[in-house]
Design an enzyme around this catalytic site. Structure first.
Site, PDB file in Angstrom:
ATOM      1  CE1 TYR A 144       9.344  -4.549  -3.039  1.00 19.01           C
ATOM      2  CE2 TYR A 144      10.638  -5.039  -4.992  1.00 19.01           C
ATOM      3  CZ  TYR A 144      10.385  -5.218  -3.647  1.00 19.01           C
ATOM      4  OH  TYR A 144      11.182  -6.061  -2.909  1.00 19.01           O
ATOM      5  CG  ASP A 239       0.943  -5.495  -4.056  1.00 16.99           C
ATOM      6  OD1 ASP A 239       2.117  -5.572  -4.467  1.00 16.99           O
ATOM      7  OD2 ASP A 239       0.647  -5.514  -2.842  1.00 16.99           O
ATOM      8  CE  LYS A 267       4.894  -2.211   2.426  1.00 14.73           C
ATOM      9  NZ  LYS A 267       6.311  -1.999   2.749  1.00 14.73           N
TER      10      LYS A 267
END
Ligand code: KE4
Length: 428
Positions: A144, A239, A267
Site C-alpha cells: 500500500y 516507500d 508518519k
C-alpha cells in the site's frame, strides 16, 4: 466496558462523515463492532471518551514511536504554534528538518516536504516518470502506497481490509500504467520488466511490507530489485513511509544495505502532525519544480508547526540510537510470549517481526506475500481484536496491518498483551 459516548459520537459522525470516519480502516468494518472515540493519550495508553484505558499497539499507525504526549515534542509544538501556525513562505525549521533527514538517510541528498505519505508517493512516481520519460510503474500485490490512483491496484492496508484492493474510480487509462508482481518474486519482476522493455519508470516497494501485516523481504529480494533497476534504467523507490526511522535512524535501507534512488517518508517525520516527504539523488530531485520541470506544490507543505514536531522527534531518535535496541527487545519479548502460548495450545499461527514491527497471522502458512497473507482466518482475527478491545488492548482493526511498538510499552504492558492472548485462547 461502558463505551456509550463512543457509540453516541459514532451515530452523529455517520450523519456527516462517510462511514463516520476520516479513514476507512478506523471504522472496524473488518473486525465488527463500532469504532472507539478517543479523548486523550499518555505514554503507552489511550483513553476513550468514557475514560476506558487501552494499551496502544497502533501508535497512530506508526508516528508515535516515542509514545503519546511526549513532553519534548509537545513543547516544540507549543512553541512553534505561538509564532503563527503557518506562513505560506519559507521558514527556518524547513531547512533544519531537511538537513537532518539528509544526514540520517544517506541516499537522500535532497528532500521535498509534503503533507502525507500519499502525497509523497504520488509525487515520487510523477518525478520518476518525468525524469525517465517512461510511463509505467511496477508495484507489488498487497503493498500500500497511499490512495493515489496509480496505487489502488492490488493495494494492501485499508483497501485490502475493505475488500477493494482495486478501487472503483481508478480509470483504465491509469490502471494500464501500473504493473504488478507478487512481493518477494524476483522472477516475475524480471518477466514483467522484460515484457515492458524501456517503458518502466520506477519500481516502488515497501522494503518491509507493513500493509499485508508485517511481511519481510526474502534474502536477496531487495538486492535483486536494485540490480534489475540498474540493468534496465529503472528508478528504485523505497516507500519508507512506515519503515523510515522506525527500523533504524536510516530506515529499512540502512538495515538491509540497499540504496534506492528515491525514498518516500511520512508518519514518524511528523510526530503525529500531517507530514510526508520524498527525496533522493540530487540529479533526480533537481527535476522538481521550481528547480526543474516536474510540478508539485502544497499550501501547507513545510508547515512550521509540523516541521518543529518532526524535528523534535527525529533529532531525539538521531541522538539516541539505543532506542531501536530497546524497541526491538520489547517486541521480541512480545513475540516470545506469544510463541510460548501458541506452543502450549499446540497452535502454529505465523508471526513475522522485524525491529518494532510485528504481526500475528491466523494462518499456519509462512506469510511472504499477498496470497499467503490471504490464507488468514479474518473472522478469528476479528474475534481476537474485539476480545482485546474489551480487555483494554488496542490492536490495529485488521489482520492486514502491522502492530507498532512504542518506547513507552514496558514489562507490565507486555505481560498484559500476552496474558490477554492466553485468556482469549482459553475462552475460545
Ligand atoms: P498516508 O497518506 O496515510 O499518510 O500514507 C500512505 C502510506 C504510504 N505508504 C505506506 C507504506 C503506508 O503504510 C501508508 C499509510 N499506512 C496506513 C496504515 N497501514 C495508514 C492508515 C490509514 O489509512 O488510516
Amino acid at each position: 466496558m461502558n463505551i456509550a459516548t463512543s457509540k453516541e459520537l459514532f451515530e452523529r459522525a455517520k450523519d456527516y462523515i462517510p462511514g463516520g470516519v476520516n479513514s476507512p480502516v478506523r471504522a472496524f468494518k473488518a473486525v465488527g463492532g463500532d469504532p472507539i472515540f478517543f479523548a486523550k493519550a499518555e505514554g503507552a495508553y489511550m483513553y476513550d471518551e468514557d475514560g476506558n484505558a487501552y494499551i496502544d499497539l497502533i501508535n497512530s499507525w506508526g508516528p508515535m514511536i516515542l509514545g503519546h504526549a511526549n513532553r519534548g515534542i509537545e513543547e516544540a509544538i507549543f512553541k512553534a504554534v505561538i509564532g503563527s501556525p503557518s506562513f505560506g513562505a519559507p521558514s527556518r525549521m524547513e531547512v533544519e528538518l531537511a538537513e537532518l533527514i539528509t544526514e540520517m538517510v544517506p541516499s537522500i541528498e535532497k528532500v521535498r516536504m509534503v503533507n502525507s505519505g500519499t502525497e509523497a508517493t504520488m509525487s515520487a512516481i510523477r518525478l520518476a516518470r518525468g525524469f525517465t520519460k517512461r510511463d509505467k510503474v511496477l508495484k507489488f500485490e498487497g503493498c500500500y502506497h497511499g490512495h493515489g490512483d496509480s496505487f489502488l491496484i492490488a493495494a494492501g492496508s485499508g483497501a485490502m481490509t475493505m475488500g477493494t484492493p482495486n478501487s472503483p474510480g481508478v480509470t483504465e487509462g491509469t490502471a494500464k500504467d501500473t504493473l504488478l508482481a507478487p512481493f518477494n518474486d524476483l522472477e516475475k519482476v524480471r518477466e514483467v520488466v522484460a515484457s515492458n522493455k524501456d517503458q518502466v519508470a520506477a519500481i516502488i516497494v515497501e522494503p518491509v511490507a507493513g500493509n499485508m501485516g508485517c511481511v519481510l523481504p526474502e534474502p536477496g529480494f531487495l538486492e535483486g530489485l536494485r540490480s534489475i533497476c540498474d540493468g534496465e534504467g529503472i528508478l528504485l523507490i523505497f516507500d519508507e513511509v512506515m519503515t523510515g526511522f522506525r527500523l533504524s535512524s536510516g530506515g529499512a535501507q540502512e538495515v538491509f544495505g540497499v540504496r534506492p534512488d528515491l525514498t518516500t517518508l511520512g508518519k514518524i517525520i511528523g510526530a503525529g502532525m500531517p507530514v510526508g516527504a520524498y527525496g533522493g539523488r540530487k540529479d533526480i530531485m533537481d527535476f522538481v519544480s521550481p528547480q526543474g520541470p516536474v510540478y508539485q506544490a502544497g499550501t501547507l507543505s513545510g508547515n512550521p508547526v509540523a516541521m518543529a514536531a518532526g524535528y523534535a522527534q527525529l533529532s531525539y531518535l538521531n541522538d539516541h540510537p539505543e532506542v531501536y535496541e530497546k524497541l526491538e527487545k520489547t517486541t521480541l519479548k512480545i513475540m516470545d510470549g506469544y510463541k510460548k502460548v501458541l506452543k502450549k495450545h499446540k497452535l502454529n499461527y505465523t508471526m513475522n517481526q522485524i525491529g518494532s514491527m510485528i504481526s500475528l497471522f491466523f494462518t499456519d502458512q509462512k506469510v511472504i506475500d499477498f496470497e499467503t497473507a490471504k490464507t488468514c482466518d479474518t473472522d478469528l482475527f476479528g474475534k481476537y481484536f474485539r476480545y482485546n478491545l474489551d480487555n483494554g488492548v488496542y490492536l490495529p482493526p485488521s489482520q492486514f496491518e502491522t502492530w507498532f511498538i512504542s518506547t513507552c510499552i514496558g514489562g507490565d504492558e507486555v505481560n498484559k498483551i500476552i496474558s490477554t492472548f492466553e485468556d482469549f485462547l482459553n475462552q475460545s
